[in-house]
Design an enzyme around this catalytic site. Structure first.
Site, mmCIF file in Angstrom:
data_model
loop_
_atom_site.group_PDB
_atom_site.id
_atom_site.type_symbol
_atom_site.label_atom_id
_atom_site.label_comp_id
_atom_site.label_asym_id
_atom_site.label_seq_id
_atom_site.Cartn_x
_atom_site.Cartn_y
_atom_site.Cartn_z
ATOM 1 N N ARG A 14 -5.098 3.395 -11.271
ATOM 2 C CA ARG A 14 -5.551 2.014 -11.045
ATOM 3 C C ARG A 14 -5.890 1.839 -9.580
ATOM 4 O O ARG A 14 -5.662 2.744 -8.780
ATOM 5 C CB ARG A 14 -4.456 1.028 -11.454
ATOM 6 N N CYS A 63 -14.755 1.544 -6.865
ATOM 7 C CA CYS A 63 -15.630 1.349 -5.702
ATOM 8 C C CYS A 63 -15.914 -0.146 -5.568
ATOM 9 O O CYS A 63 -16.275 -0.802 -6.537
ATOM 10 C CB CYS A 63 -16.931 2.120 -5.918
ATOM 11 N N ASN A 108 -5.477 -6.984 -8.253
ATOM 12 C CA ASN A 108 -4.081 -6.664 -7.935
ATOM 13 C C ASN A 108 -4.026 -5.735 -6.729
ATOM 14 O O ASN A 108 -4.685 -4.696 -6.712
ATOM 15 C CB ASN A 108 -3.399 -5.976 -9.126
ATOM 16 N N GLU A 109 -3.273 -6.154 -5.735
ATOM 17 C CA GLU A 109 -3.009 -5.308 -4.566
ATOM 18 C C GLU A 109 -4.230 -4.500 -4.115
ATOM 19 O O GLU A 109 -4.210 -3.266 -4.100
ATOM 20 C CB GLU A 109 -1.827 -4.371 -4.838
ATOM 21 N N CYS A 142 -13.613 3.842 -0.256
ATOM 22 C CA CYS A 142 -14.499 4.687 -1.048
ATOM 23 C C CYS A 142 -15.588 5.249 -0.141
ATOM 24 O O CYS A 142 -16.090 4.550 0.744
ATOM 25 C CB CYS A 142 -15.111 3.844 -2.161
ATOM 26 N N CYS A 164 -18.526 6.736 -1.305
ATOM 27 C CA CYS A 164 -19.739 7.040 -2.088
ATOM 28 C C CYS A 164 -20.987 6.649 -1.288
ATOM 29 O O CYS A 164 -20.886 6.031 -0.229
ATOM 30 C CB CYS A 164 -19.695 6.323 -3.435
ATOM 31 N N GLU A 193 5.687 -10.828 -6.437
ATOM 32 C CA GLU A 193 6.427 -9.715 -7.042
ATOM 33 C C GLU A 193 7.635 -9.356 -6.192
ATOM 34 O O GLU A 193 7.551 -9.285 -4.964
ATOM 35 C CB GLU A 193 5.553 -8.454 -7.120
ATOM 36 N N TRP A 218 9.841 3.617 -7.472
ATOM 37 C CA TRP A 218 8.986 4.406 -6.580
ATOM 38 C C TRP A 218 9.574 4.637 -5.195
ATOM 39 O O TRP A 218 8.948 5.296 -4.372
ATOM 40 C CB TRP A 218 7.593 3.768 -6.470
ATOM 41 N N LYS A 228 8.296 2.511 -16.778
ATOM 42 C CA LYS A 228 9.283 2.140 -17.802
ATOM 43 C C LYS A 228 10.702 2.054 -17.252
ATOM 44 O O LYS A 228 11.557 1.408 -17.835
ATOM 45 C CB LYS A 228 9.217 3.099 -18.997
#
Ligand code: GLA
Ligand code: ZN
Length: 692
Positions: free
Chosen positions: A131, A135, A169-170, A175, A177, A326, A334, A375
């Site tokens: 996620r 770009c 989100n966040e 990028c 490209c 959050e 994490w 999870k």
């Protein structure tokens, strides 16, 4: 005196409240809700509603990663499940912050339009998955995002549950490209106009980097070059602007149909990849995601202070209440070691955040997912599924308290003191090859001065060089390496008009494009403001130190950096006591106009800077909003609507604390008077109020 008292003496401002949403004036309690993972289990979804009510949750953030469920095939939309979720939450007394789903895209989209996936700095396009990796420039991605966003807005524009838009989100990352490269070149053309100007500002004569064609310019990359510091800096600024542009595109797509529904995006504290001051301009309110690594003992006091700094930054980005979007109720999945939040820590953290200006306590995640990489991440509802867990009991107790804090909603903080922090400055400082290349420790320096105020319970704003300085009596600006002509002038005027300014080693060395100032540091007129000239900087080995002899005869150990400064009018408050610069000034103060400019030329970790800050506070009459003495680990923060002062007394220690007060307060949660003394449980917060 605090700013509120000043305002009241002036007899002016009242009703200063600023709401997230005028139609829902409650502290939001809830979090990220992923019903699309459970659509085949209606019993679970029904149970969610029962548990939400039980925990006094009044908000759910829905749809953050739901694109695949909302548009299972290109152009075929399915809102039936979301209709039901929105209705059910509303029927349950709750409200919804609805997300645009751009943070992760469906597989069909990446398969059909590979350009939506990023190209990394080595030039390889990444595969579908994960996620936050699209770009921002891709026309197809922008088009597809606008379509799904508009569909959502069209469908829910009149839904009574909808209180805000959670845009993506966040946002993070970059990028490389061809679209992004072209946009970067265009951005540079707009900024510099000509290649000559770009070559000058980037100092490209160095190592024969002179550009003769815009097409020669690539983003910095390990495959190419990172030695042109002006380019590194501009790339970071471009990434911010391009992300902001993408986000604005998203906001416009929902705003066109829901002009009165506010937008937000969730920020990651001091995330170094984006200048959040730019992002903040395009959203209606700020949201914060915050996951400190709590230990559950008194070592958490420093973590609490860091947290205070983060919260103050969030409030100061728009100078109004923000949303804690959050946090975790227990552990994350994490950190290197995913320790549980000890009993009471979630309560303390939540109320601390409100003390600094949050109008919510929202968590990631409502219910633990069954599969996938999160999870094992904490949640309000565990895999076990009932209310009979330690975590749920704590959340429920917190929910019951938050219900009693409606009076706080919309109130603001009025600070007399500010700390200045600029993303560009931090970028340039970290990029500099010199001084200590292991870690310049800018965050450390920021936290050090912040702690001095936190320990005293002094409200503080974290401002940028673009903020208005006029309302502050005292500005602390550590390691302001980058100073533009404009900022130098502004700092000078601030002091001239009566402000107290405290700067440290490494002040005023480079311009806004990272070119060294000529004519002596600190540049841009600051040599005159501080009454000093900084000739050289000595970077010490970790095992080295010097000593500074202060005017009162005491000494302090100098570490890391010692600048060799000369006075040019400033008064010397301390001198070096050893090495070849023994006797040279190490700390000075200069009276300039109606104000004072303090300069600390060395780094220390023995409490000297805190003492100096205390002296300035005393001289300026700046006091805490609470009158009693604060033991170490107990602090105070305030909010106000202009008529009532709300004071949060926070016990960040693992022991109960007792405090004295001579003022008459009311306990906001139970309406009882508080006179003489206050008893605080360990890791607890009491919310007091009094009329101004
Ligand atoms: C971030 C993300 C969430 C989730 C949490 C886990 O904040 O926004 O989706 O992954 O981290 O801590
Ligand atoms: Zn791109």
């Amino acid at each position: 005196m605090n700013k509120m008292q000043l305002t009241i003496c002036d007899g002016t401002e009242k009703n200063m409240r600023k709401y997230i949403n005028e139609n829902f004036k409650h502290i939001l309690h809830g979090g990220d809700y992923n019903p699309d993972q459970w659509l085949d289990q209606p019993d679970i979804l029904a149970e969610d509603m029962r548990l939400m009510k039980l925990a006094d949750c009044n908000e759910m953030t829905v749809g953050i990663f739901s694109w695949a469920a909302l548009e299972p095939e290109e152009g075929r939309f399915d809102f039936s499940w979301l209709d039901k979720v929105m209705d059910d939450i509303y029927r349950n007394g709750g409200r919804v912050i609805l997300a645009t789903p751009s943070g992760a895209r469906p597989a069909w989209l990446a398969q059909k339009y590979p350009e939506v996936m990023r190209v990394d700095e080595s030039g390889n396009r990444i595969f579908f998955g994960a996620r936050h990796n699209h770009c921002y420039t891709s026309p197809v991605y922008r088009q597809k995002v606008a379509i799904i966003n508009r569909k959502l807005a069209e469908r829910y524009k009149d839904h009574p549950a909808l209180i805000a838009w959670h845009i993506s989100n966040e946002y993070n990352g970059e990028c490389h490209c061809e679209y992004c490269k072209a946009a970067f070149r265009e951005w540079l053309r707009k900024k510099y106009g000509t290649l000559d100007e770009l070559n000058h500002q980037w100092w490209t004569a160095f190592w024969s980097h002179t550009y003769t064609d815009w097409e020669q310019i690539d983003p910095p990359s390990w495959r190419g070059d990172r030695s042109v510091h002006g380019r590194n800096l501009d790339w970071k600024r471009f990434v911010t602007d391009q992300t902001a542009d993408f986000m604005k595109h998203e906001c416009d797509s929902v705003k066109s149909m829901t002009p009165n529904i506010p937008t937000t995006t969730n920020l990651m504290c001091f995330y170094p990849g984006l200048d959040y001051r730019v992002i903040a301009k395009y959203i209606d309110f700020i949201s914060l995601d915050n996951y400190p690594d709590w230990h559950g003992d008194d070592s958490d006091i420093e973590r609490s202070a860091k947290n205070g700094l983060i919260n103050d930054l969030m409030r100061s980005l728009k100078h109004k209440p923000f949303v804690l979007m959050e946090c975790t109720t227990s552990c994350v999945n994490w950190h290197s070691f995913n320790k549980l939040k000890r009993p009471g820590v979630h309560n303390l953290f939540a109320l601390q955040t409100i003390a600094h200006g949050s109008d919510s306590v929202l968590c990631f995640q409502w219910r633990k997912s069954r599969g996938g990489s999160e999870k094992l991440h904490g949640a309000l509802v565990d895999h076990e599924g009932s209310e009979n867990t330690r975590v749920f009991r704590e959340v429920r107790a917190l929910g019951a308290r938050l219900k009693k804090l409606d009076e706080i909603v919309g109130t603001v903080t009025e600070s007399m003191v500010a700390i200045l922090y600029d993303w560009s400055n931090h970028w340039a400082l970290n990029d500099a090859r010199g001084f200590c290349n292991v870690d310049k420790k800018m965050m450390w320096a920021l936290e050090q001065v912040y702690r001095a105020l936190w320990n005293k319970g002094i409200d503080v704003d974290i401002i940028s060089s673009e903020d208005d300085f006029a309302g502050y009596s005292f500005i602390i600006d550590p390691m302001q390496y980058m100073v533009s002509d404009e900022l130098g002038k502004k700092m000078g005027e601030y002091v001239e008009n009566g402000g107290a300014l405290l700067c440290t080693y490494m002040t005023g060395m480079v311009s806004e494009n990272d070119l060294c100032h000529l004519g002596g540091f600190p540049g841009c007129g600051l040599r005159k403001v501080f009454g000093i000239w900084n000739e050289e900087i000595d970077t010490l080995y970790p095992e080295d130190s010097n000593e500074v002899l202060l005017a009162d005869g005491t000494t302090v150990k100098a570490i890391d950096y010692c600048e060799l400064i000369h006075t040019e009018g400033a008064k010397v408050l301390g001198i070096y006591n050893s090495d070849f610069y023994k006797g040279m000034p190490a700390v000075t103060v200069n009276s300039y106009g109606k104000g004072k400019a303090y300069y600390i030329a060395f780094r220390e970790n023995d409490g000297y800077i805190e003492k100096l800050i205390d002296e300035v506070l005393k001289e300026r009459g700046i006091v805490s909003a609470f009158d009693g003495e604060l033991p170490y680990g107990v602090t105070v923060h305030s909010r106000t609507d202009g008529e009532t002062l709300f004071v949060f007394v926070e016990n960040h220690t693992a022991q109960p604390q007792s405090l004295k007060t001579e003022l008459a307060w009311t306990n906001v949660e139970n309406g009882e008077p508080v006179i003489g003394s206050i008893q605080l449980d360990k890791r607890d917060v009491i919310v007091l109020k009094r009329n101004l």
